[in-house]
Enzyme design. Structure first.
Site, PDB file in Angstrom:
ATOM      1  N   GLY A 184       0.803  -1.211   0.000  1.00  0.00           N
ATOM      2  CA  GLY A 184       0.000   0.000   0.000  1.00  0.00           C
ATOM      3  C   GLY A 184       0.839   1.265   0.000  1.00  0.00           C
ATOM      4  O   GLY A 184       0.344   2.340   0.319  1.00  0.00           O
ATOM      5  N   ASN A 192       4.242   3.706  -1.845  1.00  0.00           N
ATOM      6  CA  ASN A 192       4.478   4.487  -3.069  1.00  0.00           C
ATOM      7  C   ASN A 192       4.494   3.605  -4.314  1.00  0.00           C
ATOM      8  O   ASN A 192       3.753   3.851  -5.280  1.00  0.00           O
ATOM      9  CB  ASN A 192       5.840   5.196  -2.979  1.00  0.00           C
ATOM     10  CG  ASN A 192       5.974   6.049  -1.740  1.00  0.00           C
ATOM     11  OD1 ASN A 192       5.162   6.928  -1.507  1.00  0.00           O
ATOM     12  ND2 ASN A 192       6.995   5.795  -0.921  1.00  0.00           N
ATOM     13  N   GLY A 193       5.364   2.594  -4.272  1.00  0.00           N
ATOM     14  CA  GLY A 193       5.529   1.723  -5.440  1.00  0.00           C
ATOM     15  C   GLY A 193       4.239   0.980  -5.764  1.00  0.00           C
ATOM     16  O   GLY A 193       3.892   0.804  -6.940  1.00  0.00           O
ATOM     17  N   ASP A 239      -4.729   0.798   8.366  1.00  0.00           N
ATOM     18  CA  ASP A 239      -6.048   0.958   7.733  1.00  0.00           C
ATOM     19  C   ASP A 239      -5.927   1.365   6.266  1.00  0.00           C
ATOM     20  O   ASP A 239      -6.821   1.990   5.695  1.00  0.00           O
ATOM     21  CB  ASP A 239      -6.866   1.995   8.501  1.00  0.00           C
ATOM     22  CG  ASP A 239      -6.255   3.386   8.378  1.00  0.00           C
ATOM     23  OD1 ASP A 239      -5.075   3.473   7.953  1.00  0.00           O
ATOM     24  OD2 ASP A 239      -6.927   4.374   8.691  1.00  0.00           O
ATOM     25  N   GLU A 240      -4.798   0.972   5.636  1.00  0.00           N
ATOM     26  CA  GLU A 240      -4.565   1.413   4.260  1.00  0.00           C
ATOM     27  C   GLU A 240      -5.672   0.963   3.303  1.00  0.00           C
ATOM     28  O   GLU A 240      -6.088   1.732   2.429  1.00  0.00           O
ATOM     29  CB  GLU A 240      -3.201   0.903   3.759  1.00  0.00           C
ATOM     30  CG  GLU A 240      -2.035   1.637   4.395  1.00  0.00           C
ATOM     31  CD  GLU A 240      -0.661   1.192   3.881  1.00  0.00           C
ATOM     32  OE1 GLU A 240       0.310   1.915   4.140  1.00  0.00           O
ATOM     33  OE2 GLU A 240      -0.555   0.138   3.238  1.00  0.00           O
ATOM     34  N   THR A 259      15.223  -3.928  -8.714  1.00  0.00           N
ATOM     35  CA  THR A 259      14.966  -2.690  -7.976  1.00  0.00           C
ATOM     36  C   THR A 259      13.572  -2.166  -8.313  1.00  0.00           C
ATOM     37  O   THR A 259      12.934  -2.631  -9.249  1.00  0.00           O
ATOM     38  CB  THR A 259      16.032  -1.631  -8.343  1.00  0.00           C
ATOM     39  OG1 THR A 259      15.721  -0.415  -7.668  1.00  0.00           O
ATOM     40  CG2 THR A 259      16.063  -1.320  -9.831  1.00  0.00           C
ATOM     41  N   MET A 276      24.476  -9.425  -8.032  1.00  0.00           N
ATOM     42  CA  MET A 276      24.902  -8.190  -8.696  1.00  0.00           C
ATOM     43  C   MET A 276      25.182  -7.073  -7.699  1.00  0.00           C
ATOM     44  O   MET A 276      24.984  -7.190  -6.522  1.00  0.00           O
ATOM     45  CB  MET A 276      23.873  -7.762  -9.735  1.00  0.00           C
ATOM     46  CG  MET A 276      23.891  -8.650 -10.969  1.00  0.00           C
ATOM     47  SD  MET A 276      25.499  -8.710 -11.774  1.00  0.00           S
ATOM     48  CE  MET A 276      25.546  -7.066 -12.418  1.00  0.00           C
ATOM     49  N   HIS A 309      27.010  -0.690  -1.518  1.00  0.00           N
ATOM     50  CA  HIS A 309      26.658   0.137  -0.360  1.00  0.00           C
ATOM     51  C   HIS A 309      27.293  -0.398   0.921  1.00  0.00           C
ATOM     52  O   HIS A 309      27.828   0.362   1.730  1.00  0.00           O
ATOM     53  CB  HIS A 309      25.134   0.187  -0.176  1.00  0.00           C
ATOM     54  CG  HIS A 309      24.419   0.818  -1.328  1.00  0.00           C
ATOM     55  ND1 HIS A 309      23.114   0.563  -1.634  1.00  0.00           N
ATOM     56  CD2 HIS A 309      24.847   1.719  -2.252  1.00  0.00           C
ATOM     57  CE1 HIS A 309      22.755   1.256  -2.703  1.00  0.00           C
ATOM     58  NE2 HIS A 309      23.787   1.958  -3.089  1.00  0.00           N
ATOM     59  N   ARG A 369      18.873   2.636   5.134  1.00  0.00           N
ATOM     60  CA  ARG A 369      18.632   1.400   4.358  1.00  0.00           C
ATOM     61  C   ARG A 369      19.888   0.814   3.713  1.00  0.00           C
ATOM     62  O   ARG A 369      19.914  -0.364   3.384  1.00  0.00           O
ATOM     63  CB  ARG A 369      17.506   1.597   3.334  1.00  0.00           C
ATOM     64  CG  ARG A 369      17.839   2.429   2.134  1.00  0.00           C
ATOM     65  CD  ARG A 369      16.617   2.537   1.205  1.00  0.00           C
ATOM     66  NE  ARG A 369      16.780   3.605   0.251  1.00  0.00           N
ATOM     67  CZ  ARG A 369      17.274   3.430  -0.976  1.00  0.00           C
ATOM     68  NH1 ARG A 369      17.634   2.237  -1.381  1.00  0.00           N
ATOM     69  NH2 ARG A 369      17.396   4.455  -1.785  1.00  0.00           N
TER      70      ARG A 369
HETATM   71  P1  NAI Z   1       7.049   2.562   1.059  1.00  0.00           P
HETATM   72  O1  NAI Z   1       7.987   3.326   1.916  1.00  0.00           O
HETATM   73  O2  NAI Z   1       5.945   3.295   0.402  1.00  0.00           O
HETATM   74  O3  NAI Z   1       6.495   1.353   1.906  1.00  0.00           O
HETATM   75  C1  NAI Z   1       5.608   1.607   2.880  1.00  0.00           C
HETATM   76  C2  NAI Z   1       4.488   0.604   2.728  1.00  0.00           C
HETATM   77  O4  NAI Z   1       4.962  -0.684   3.109  1.00  0.00           O
HETATM   78  C3  NAI Z   1       3.342   0.942   3.618  1.00  0.00           C
HETATM   79  O5  NAI Z   1       2.464   1.814   2.965  1.00  0.00           O
HETATM   80  C4  NAI Z   1       2.762  -0.432   3.871  1.00  0.00           C
HETATM   81  O6  NAI Z   1       1.904  -0.825   2.816  1.00  0.00           O
HETATM   82  C5  NAI Z   1       3.975  -1.333   3.853  1.00  0.00           C
HETATM   83  N1  NAI Z   1       4.470  -1.532   5.225  1.00  0.00           N
HETATM   84  C6  NAI Z   1       5.245  -0.709   5.941  1.00  0.00           C
HETATM   85  N2  NAI Z   1       5.468  -1.204   7.165  1.00  0.00           N
HETATM   86  C7  NAI Z   1       4.830  -2.376   7.220  1.00  0.00           C
HETATM   87  C8  NAI Z   1       4.685  -3.361   8.212  1.00  0.00           C
HETATM   88  N3  NAI Z   1       5.259  -3.254   9.400  1.00  0.00           N
HETATM   89  N4  NAI Z   1       3.946  -4.430   7.899  1.00  0.00           N
HETATM   90  C9  NAI Z   1       3.364  -4.558   6.692  1.00  0.00           C
HETATM   91  N5  NAI Z   1       3.464  -3.661   5.721  1.00  0.00           N
HETATM   92  C10 NAI Z   1       4.192  -2.584   5.983  1.00  0.00           C
HETATM   93  O7  NAI Z   1       7.875   1.729  -0.023  1.00  0.00           O
HETATM   94  P2  NAI Z   1       8.103   2.152  -1.524  1.00  0.00           P
HETATM   95  O8  NAI Z   1       8.507   3.582  -1.592  1.00  0.00           O
HETATM   96  O9  NAI Z   1       6.970   1.658  -2.315  1.00  0.00           O
HETATM   97  O10 NAI Z   1       9.404   1.297  -1.849  1.00  0.00           O
HETATM   98  C11 NAI Z   1       9.396  -0.111  -1.925  1.00  0.00           C
HETATM   99  C12 NAI Z   1      10.863  -0.562  -1.899  1.00  0.00           C
HETATM  100  O11 NAI Z   1      11.584   0.074  -2.968  1.00  0.00           O
HETATM  101  C13 NAI Z   1      11.612  -0.191  -0.629  1.00  0.00           C
HETATM  102  O12 NAI Z   1      12.466  -1.251  -0.318  1.00  0.00           O
HETATM  103  C14 NAI Z   1      12.392   1.058  -0.994  1.00  0.00           C
HETATM  104  O13 NAI Z   1      13.584   1.189  -0.239  1.00  0.00           O
HETATM  105  C15 NAI Z   1      12.700   0.809  -2.450  1.00  0.00           C
HETATM  106  N6  NAI Z   1      12.865   2.018  -3.237  1.00  0.00           N
HETATM  107  C16 NAI Z   1      11.911   3.029  -3.215  1.00  0.00           C
HETATM  108  C17 NAI Z   1      12.057   4.152  -3.996  1.00  0.00           C
HETATM  109  C18 NAI Z   1      11.015   5.236  -4.061  1.00  0.00           C
HETATM  110  O14 NAI Z   1      11.244   6.244  -4.726  1.00  0.00           O
HETATM  111  N7  NAI Z   1       9.879   5.110  -3.438  1.00  0.00           N
HETATM  112  C19 NAI Z   1      13.252   4.315  -4.854  1.00  0.00           C
HETATM  113  C20 NAI Z   1      14.159   3.203  -4.829  1.00  0.00           C
HETATM  114  C21 NAI Z   1      13.955   2.104  -4.045  1.00  0.00           C
END
Ligand code: NAI
Length: 402
Positions: free
Chosen positions: A10, A12-13, A37-38, A141, A210, A216, A329
């Site tokens: 729920g 960003n991605g 509550d997403e 990624t 890879m 990092h 991270r």
């Molecule tokens: P995000 O930061 O939006 O993830 C948060 C979401 O993960 C929450 O909305 C929830 O649905 C879920 N979540 C969080 N804590 C939780 C828990 N305790 N239990 C169950 N679900 C939980 O993640 P995003 O931005 O979508 O990124 C996904 C992956 O991609 C991450 O590993 C991030 O590091 C990586 N990434 C993200 C980028 C970006 O621009 N958003 C860029 C490059 C990599």
């Protein structure tokens, strides 16, 4: 008959993936989000709004708004999993297991399970779904830099990667799926649009072996292992600040990944690991136009335009005084879902990895975790990682999936 796709997550991605998939006329996109509550919030928003994916135009081009509606958003797997032929899990890696456990009772045995991002996601799928894991598909990624503007309503794509490595394994790897008649990789390319371009990498282990998490972890170790604990007046540059010793360490660690690759190839010549490259060669293919001085790995890191100005993540302990943030991270994700995995694979393959061990022992202490204990991946915290040992994958066949 639409092709039914479930997006899990729920954040960003997940918003971007669900929005792009739902925008395709021959795809029905559903969402499963288990967090807080997403699901309620997102469902509520869809009653009155479309989901908008706002793609920022680059080089002066106008923004593009892609509007669509996922058919259902739920926190109950029984409502959304049955009937789905593809499940795309788009959450930080620590939440992979939670979603795999949740979908397990309802998942179709001929389903494609995709992890985005997903290095070592294949271990989790095989470890948790077992016999129910048919085809596993992983992205190295997340394809975009993206941010939710308004929950369930609008997400902004700030930029897309140019290319993303992907790997797929299982009986449906190349099969035409859905009314589109495209292979799974072509289907994802169709959902994503022009960028990023997906490149197939052979066996999923290629992606695990890879560069980025390795890179990092080595930079963090190289920069901070001899730090005296005193706050700094300046925040050091992350890549451009790499010195000779750290550059050598990155190269040595990358050589160790290649040693693991060769060792596995010797035992299992049928497994395609041909895309695993030394980190220097990886830079030459990835950032060839961005690097000013290609003479060594150090100069590549110091003169890569894509890295210009990027700094270490630091905490300001008093005004103008900084200490490294070991919860960032680059350690908190890249160790358990990067180095710990590679080290675990090497252990199963019977290959010694002194450099990985040195970095891992340092990093686990900084994280306050135990992964590597007495030379084996047997610490109490391995279950929060994706190393093979966390899922009881003990033989090379179990790790490789055949
Ligand atoms: P995000 O930061 O939006 O993830 C948060 C979401 O993960 C929450 O909305 C929830 O649905 C879920 N979540 C969080 N804590 C939780 C828990 N305790 N239990 C169950 N679900 C939980 O993640 P995003 O931005 O979508 O990124 C996904 C992956 O991609 C991450 O590993 C991030 O590091 C990586 N990434 C993200 C980028 C970006 O621009 N958003 C860029 C490059 C990599």
């Amino acid at each position: 008959d639409k092709f039914q796709v479930l997006v899990c997550g729920g954040g960003n991605g997940a918003h971007v993936m669900a929005g792009l998939a739902a925008a395709k006329p021959d795809i029905e996109a559903r969402v499963l989000t288990l967090f807080a509550d997403e699901a309620d919030q997102w469902s509520e928003s869809l009653k009155t709004n479309d989901l908008t994916v706002l793609v920022k135009g680059s080089d002066g081009q106008p923004d593009t708004a892609i509007k669509s509606k996922p058919s259902m958003v739920s926190k109950k797997p029984e409502e959304v999993v049955p009937g789905c032929k593809m499940i795309i899990i788009v959450v930080p890696a620590f939440a992979h297991n939670l979603y795999l456990e949740a979908i397990k009772p309802y998942v179709d045995p001929k389903c494609i399970i995709l992890g985005v991002p997903g290095p070592s996601f294949d271990h989790a799928v095989r470890g948790i779904l077992g016999e129910k894991a048919d085809t596993v598909f992983i992205f190295e990624t997340l394809p975009w830099a993206c941010r939710i503007k308004e929950y369930g309503k609008e997400v902004e794509v700030l930029g897309s990667k140019e290319t993303v490595l992907v790997a797929i394994q299982g009986s449906l790897s190349t099969a035409p799926i859905g009314p589109m008649g495209k292979s799974p990789v072509e289907t994802l390319q169709y959902v994503l649009g022009a960028a990023p371009v997906l490149h197939l990498a052979g066996h999923p282990l290629c992606i695990t072996l890879m560069a980025t998490p390795t890179l990092h972890s080595a930079i963090m170790y190289g920069t901070w292992t001899n730090w005296d604990g005193k706050p700094l007046d300046k925040i050091p540059l992350f890549y451009q600040g790499v010195n000779e010793t750290t550059a050598q360490l990155i190269s040595d660690l990358s050589d160790e990944n290649l040693k693991v690759t060769k060792g596995i190839k010797r035992k299992r010549p049928d497994v395609d690991l041909s895309q695993v490259k030394h980190v220097y060669d990886w830079f030459m293919t990835r950032y060839t136009n961005d690097v000013q001085d290609k003479s060594s790995l150090k100069t590549v890191l110091q003169t890569n335009n894509a890295y210009a100005g990027l700094k270490h993540s630091m905490l300001e302990v008093e005004p103008g005084k900084f200490v490294p943030d070991f919860s960032h991270r680059y350690i908190s994700e890249d160790i358990p879902f990067g180095l710990v995995v590679t080290r675990g694979v090497a252990e199963v393959a019977g290959i010694e990895t002194p450099i990985m061990d040195k970095i891992l022992l340092w990093a686990q202490e900084k994280l306050g975790k135990e992964f590597l204990v007495n030379g084996k991946m047997q610490g109490k915290d391995i279950y929060s990682t994706q190393c093979p040992q966390a899922y009881g994958l003990k033989t090379l066949d179990e790790v490789l999936g055949h």
